[in-house]
Design an enzyme around this catalytic site. Structure first.
Site, PDB file in Angstrom:
ATOM      1  N   HIS A  92      -6.733 -13.221   3.213  1.00  0.00           N
ATOM      2  CA  HIS A  92      -5.492 -12.498   2.467  1.00  0.00           C
ATOM      3  C   HIS A  92      -4.281 -12.796   3.233  1.00  0.00           C
ATOM      4  CE1 HIS A  92      -2.907  -9.563   0.230  1.00  0.00           C
ATOM      5  NE2 HIS A  92      -2.352  -9.537   1.573  1.00  0.00           N
ATOM      6  N   ASP A 171      -3.671   3.268  -4.787  1.00  0.00           N
ATOM      7  CA  ASP A 171      -2.515   2.227  -4.283  1.00  0.00           C
ATOM      8  C   ASP A 171      -1.667   1.790  -5.493  1.00  0.00           C
ATOM      9  OD1 ASP A 171      -1.490   0.307  -2.635  1.00  0.00           O
ATOM     10  OD2 ASP A 171      -2.257  -1.063  -4.085  1.00  0.00           O
ATOM     11  N   ARG A 178       6.498   3.735  -4.151  1.00  0.00           N
ATOM     12  CA  ARG A 178       7.013   3.193  -2.875  1.00  0.00           C
ATOM     13  C   ARG A 178       8.046   1.885  -3.299  1.00  0.00           C
ATOM     14  NH1 ARG A 178       2.487   0.385  -0.182  1.00  0.00           N
ATOM     15  NH2 ARG A 178       3.813  -0.383   1.291  1.00  0.00           N
ATOM     16  N   SER A 193      -2.315  -0.179   2.046  1.00  0.00           N
ATOM     17  CA  SER A 193      -2.240  -0.673   0.565  1.00  0.00           C
ATOM     18  C   SER A 193      -3.101  -2.061   0.504  1.00  0.00           C
ATOM     19  CB  SER A 193      -0.891  -1.140   0.268  1.00  0.00           C
ATOM     20  OG  SER A 193      -0.780  -1.812  -0.923  1.00  0.00           O
ATOM     21  N   LYS A 197      -7.442  -2.454  -1.008  1.00  0.00           N
ATOM     22  CA  LYS A 197      -7.866  -3.426  -2.179  1.00  0.00           C
ATOM     23  C   LYS A 197      -8.885  -4.314  -1.654  1.00  0.00           C
ATOM     24  CE  LYS A 197      -3.452  -3.934  -2.954  1.00  0.00           C
ATOM     25  NZ  LYS A 197      -1.942  -4.127  -3.396  1.00  0.00           N
TER      26      LYS A 197
HETATM   27  N1  URA Z   1       1.249  -6.140  -0.561  1.00  0.00           N
HETATM   28  C1  URA Z   1       0.356  -5.036  -1.010  1.00  0.00           C
HETATM   29  O1  URA Z   1      -0.711  -5.289  -1.552  1.00  0.00           O
HETATM   30  N2  URA Z   1       0.773  -4.126  -0.622  1.00  0.00           N
HETATM   31  C2  URA Z   1       1.972  -3.648   0.227  1.00  0.00           C
HETATM   32  O2  URA Z   1       2.114  -2.613   0.658  1.00  0.00           O
HETATM   33  C3  URA Z   1       2.587  -4.822   0.665  1.00  0.00           C
HETATM   34  C4  URA Z   1       2.250  -6.082   0.022  1.00  0.00           C
END
Ligand code: URA
Length: 451
Positions: A92, A171, A178, A193, A197
């Site tokens: 990621h 999320d 947010r 977050s 995922k």
């Molecule tokens: N990418 C995400 O998936 N979440 C965040 O909070 C910031 C970047």
């Protein structure tokens, strides 16, 4: 898997908000009550917003961060890929300009015997997104149902899709809140977050590419390292093998920026060529994937394996197969002319002679967004063909009138705006020659252990 439940009578949202506001540590039960209550609609936006802001201002302990990540992960489905024998490893990136490594790494790691169930995102702000790049390939479908995702994974070793409704719904809802309440920037909330995922993919190991520099969200290395440590520790607490590389995003990665253009550069790397910085970063990240996935006994061994798979064409063949299985036109692999192209192009010339000392990376990324290569608003569609190609990078000498970059555009007005922004983003000095920054600043492998 637990679904979003109702708030236990004993835990009231107002008490949780007050406790965090006053800087105390929340219990797992309090975090679950807040997050599950918000996801199910029992807690309103205004209370969740107050809690988010209190969290941004007061921070979280490691135990709270782990509890939040776990609660968000369990708000949806966790993929069970245990019937697939290969080790499941993903990568990621926190996002950058010209960062196309995912398109190289998924087929490369798969060719080396790993299983890569990659769930990616779209462009955010001035940064590009993996899904937008993949969609530049005519027909490529990033919205596969889970059953088809598994079929592609089984046959190919890798598959690349977007977030589905079933993955971490807490999320989805919290991220949208947010975004409009000034609470994106908390490292604890970012960690939960991203990790919720990624962990929902059912992976064994994760390599994080945490960007730092003028084109990254974390502009300074200290903030990038803090976020990296937090994510590594959170993943490890959940039994995953983790490594985070803090890498340079002080100028675009590679030479091509823009969705179609970046696919062209990906194909160059998959052919064993491509620009040095992009190729080296891909080798480095792939080596960590192979190491954590137990396909290599050391990072050097992993790099050798990755280089071999690029040279042999095995990684390229995986990419072809994945494109085919996800509905894309596989001819793109042999003929990049299949990709969308712009009507026009123009060269940006250097006004003076000297060394390129900096390329303001956020400004360069924004130039691509302005051309239509990214989104100004959430609902905008992207133009896959637009972007720019850099002919000079930091440390290069440029003569007066020599071409710095070429802009590819479809609208004269937007082309002119992007040209001006790109010209502004180059800093050229007649005297000083800037040393190139290292590509990998440091590696964080275990909580507190850095190299
Ligand atoms: N990418 C995400 O998936 N979440 C965040 O909070 C910031 C970047």
């Amino acid at each position: 898997m637990s679904s979003a439940g109702s708030i236990p009578i004993a835990i009231r949202a107002i008490d949780v908000i007050r406790k965090k506001r006053d800087g105390a540590e929340l219990t797992r039960a309090e975090i679950e009550a807040l997050v599950n209550g918000y996801t199910s609609g029992e807690i309103p936006d205004y209370q969740a917003s107050a809690w988010l802001m209190a969290t941004l201002l007061k921070g979280m302990t490691r135990a709270e961060t782990a509890a939040l990540t776990d609660t968000m992960l369990r708000s949806g489905e966790v993929m069970d890929l245990s019937d697939l024998p290969a080790r499941k490893v993903d990568k990621h990136s926190t996002g950058g300009v010209g960062d196309k490594t995912s398109l190289v790494l998924a087929p490369l790691a798969a060719a080396g015997g790993l299983c890569v169930p990659m769930i990616s995102g779209r462009g955010l702000g001035h940064t590009g997104g993996t899904l937008d790049k993949l969609e530049a390939i005519p027909g490529f479908n990033v919205n596969l149902p889970v059953t088809r995702f598994r079929e592609v994974l089984e046959a190919c070793g890798c598959a690349m899709i977007g977030q589905t409704a079933e993955i971490a719904p807490a999320d989805r809802k919290l991220y949208a809140l947010r975004d409009v309440t000034g609470t994106v920037e908390s490292p604890f909330l970012i960690c939960a977050s991203i990790m919720s995922k990624k962990l929902a993919e059912g992976i064994d190991a994760l390599v994080l590419d945490v960007k730092t520099g003028s084109g990254a969200f974390m502009k300074n290395e200290k903030d990038a390292a803090y976020l990296a440590e937090l994510m590594v520790e959170t993943g490890e607490r959940m039994g995953k093998k983790m490594a985070a590389l803090i890498t340079d995003m002080d100028q675009p990665l590679g030479r091509y920026v823009g969705n179609s253009l970046e696919v062209v550069e990906v194909l160059e790397v998959l052919r064993g060529a491509g620009p040095e910085d992009l190729r080296n970063l891909c080798l480095e990240l792939a080596a960590w994937m192979f190491f954590l996935g137990e396909r290599a006994s050391s990072i050097d061994d992993g790099k050798r394996l990755a280089a071999k798979l690029l040279a042999s064409g095995d990684a390229l063949q995986r990419f072809r197969k994945m494109i085919e299985m996800q509905g894309g036109d596989p001819r793109v692999v042999d003929d990049p002319n299949v990709l969308p192209r712009t009507l026009h192009s123009l060269d940006v010339q250097s006004p003076k002679a000297g060394y390129v000392t900096a390329i303001q990376c956020e400004r360069a990324g924004t130039a691509c967004v302005i051309l239509g290569g990214g989104r100004e608003r959430k609902e905008d569609s992207v133009d896959p063909a637009v972007g720019f190609v850099l002919h000079k990078k930091v440390g290069d000498f440029v003569a007066a009138g020599e071409v710095l970059c070429t802009v590819y555009y479809n609208s004269e007005t937007l082309g002119a705006r992007a040209r001006a922004m790109l010209l502004e983003s180059f800093e050229i000095s007649e005297i000083a020659r800037t040393e190139k920054r290292p590509l990998v600043h440091r590696v964080i492998t275990k909580s507190g252990e850095k190299s």
